[in-house]
Design a protein around this motif. Structure first.
Motif, PDB file in Angstrom:
ATOM      1  N   ASN A   1      71.415 -99.352  -4.352  1.00 46.07           N
ATOM      2  CA  ASN A   1      69.991 -99.813  -3.985  1.00 46.07           C
ATOM      3  C   ASN A   1      69.168 -98.929  -4.598  1.00 46.07           C
ATOM      4  OD1 ASN A   1      70.790-101.964  -2.663  1.00 46.07           O
ATOM      5  ND2 ASN A   1      69.903 -99.942  -0.485  1.00 46.07           N
TER       6      ASN A   1
ATOM      7  N   LEU B   1      65.499 -94.852   6.731  1.00 44.46           N
ATOM      8  CA  LEU B   1      65.507 -94.228   5.179  1.00 44.46           C
ATOM      9  C   LEU B   1      64.885 -92.681   5.549  1.00 44.46           C
ATOM     10  CD1 LEU B   1      65.935 -95.538   2.206  1.00 44.46           C
ATOM     11  CD2 LEU B   1      67.438 -94.269   3.064  1.00 44.46           C
TER      12      LEU B   1
ATOM     13  N   ALA C   1      77.939-102.871  -6.507  1.00 40.44           N
ATOM     14  CA  ALA C   1      77.478-101.976  -6.873  1.00 40.44           C
ATOM     15  C   ALA C   1      78.054-101.655  -8.369  1.00 40.44           C
ATOM     16  CB  ALA C   1      77.305-100.321  -6.629  1.00 40.44           C
TER      17      ALA C   1
END
Ligand code: NAD
Length: 300
Positions: free
Chosen positions: A12, A239, A37
């Motif tokens: 990301n 996170l 990805a």
């Protein structure tokens, strides 16, 4: 002068960061274990190699952007066998301070920097990340032009590991201040205050802070807050918990007293365990509203 860059970890954050390096004119060769990805990075002009070694072979600089310290160290051990002496090697993942120092020690012949970021996926896309740098002065100077296309602010913090140390201090304060902002709004609701009225006071009085002024945890007062889009992150609670755990571990290791940091970590642990780890970290306000119902006790 750096012209070619290997970018390891195209998730990301990594994919848009690598894309901004391509836009700045660097030749960027990437590697990621995840096919999605790799495809995302390809769409941004990143060349894809089929291994870490193939990506890093002969390049002027390497950047790693990985989920945790174990993976960073695993990748840096593999880099040690392939990169030329003098290669610039930067880790922008968020990892523990000791892990970062160990990574620097793996590549004594290289120019190494720990450079964690703040600014999230929006900052990664826009090229406005804040980088916190740890390393020798010469290494920081070498890293600066490579980081500039991805960053709005580049802040030297000290020697090896200092970037990660600053990142952990910042995010511990952020976790604490978001809980504080959320508690103020929960108390205000119970006392009959309108969100906007309380925001107008907090944001201009001594309660002002980034968690109120720029990232308000209730919908309305700050149009860009995740609160206005059902707490889609932004910065996911999982996170935030990762960073609070790293801060707690660092505090234990160096015997710093951070009781509020430890309490914030426990609250985010409960929030994430309740299944909300994917939601923005400002959604902790919903958890605080239901706190008595869940814990069956008065805590004031
Ligand atoms: P992510 O999970 O989206 O990306 C990590 C990528 O690393 C994945 O694509 C994964 O497949 C890849 N990977 C794992 N092992 C690998 C290996 N051995 N070789 C190559 N690739 C490998 O995570 P992210 O959100 O991009 O975050 C990356 C780092 O940045 C983390 O340390 C995170 O804590 C930090 N960070 C994230 C944010 C955010 O808002 N997402 C903000 C600041 C810092």
């Amino acid at each position: 002068m750096v012209r070619s860059i290997a970018f390891i970890g195209l998730g990301n954050m990594g994919a848009p960061m690598a894309g901004n390096l391509v836009k700045a004119g660097y030749t960027v060769t990437g590697f990621d274990v995840a096919p999605a990805a790799r495809q995302n990075a390809t769409d941004r002009g990143v060349l894809i190699a089929d291994s870490i070694e193939a990506a890093a072979d002969g390049v002027d600089a390497v950047i790693t952007m990985l989920p945790n310290a174990a993976l960073v160290l695993e990748v840096w051990i593999r880099l040690a066998a392939i990169v030329r002496p003098g290669t610039l090697v930067i880790d922008s993942s968020t990892i523990d301070v000791e892990g970062a120092r160990a990574a620097h020690r793996l590549l004594p012949g290289c120019v190494t920097v720990d450079a964690p970021v703040s600014g999230g996926t929006g900052g990664a896309e826009a090229g406005t990340l804040s980088f916190m740098l740890g390393g020798d002065i010469g290494a920081i100077d070498a890293a600066r032009p490579v980081l500039e296309p991805m960053g709005g602010r580049i802040i030297p913090c000290g020697t090896a590991g200092a970037g990660q140390a600053a990142k952990l201090c910042n995010n511990m304060l952020l976790g604490i201040s978001m809980i504080g902002a959320a508690e103020a709004f929960v108390l205000g609701e119970k006392l009959g205050l309108e969100h906007q009225a309380l925001f107008d006071v907090l944001s201009t009085s001594s309660g002002q802070c980034w968690s109120v002024n720029s990232y308000c945890p209730v919908p309305g007062p700050v149009s860009t807050s995740p609160a206005n889009r059902d707490y889609v992150p932004g910065f996911a609670s999982a996170l935030m918990l990762k960073d609070l755990r790293l801060a707690s571990q660092a505090a234990t290791d160096c015997t710093a007293a951070t009781p509020l940091g430890a309490h914030a970590r426990r609250l985010y642990e409960d929030f994430v365990v309740s299944g909300e780890g994917h939601r923005d970290f400002s959604a902790i306000i919903a958890f605080l509203r239901d706190y008595h119902a869940m814990h069956g006790e008065q805590t004031a």
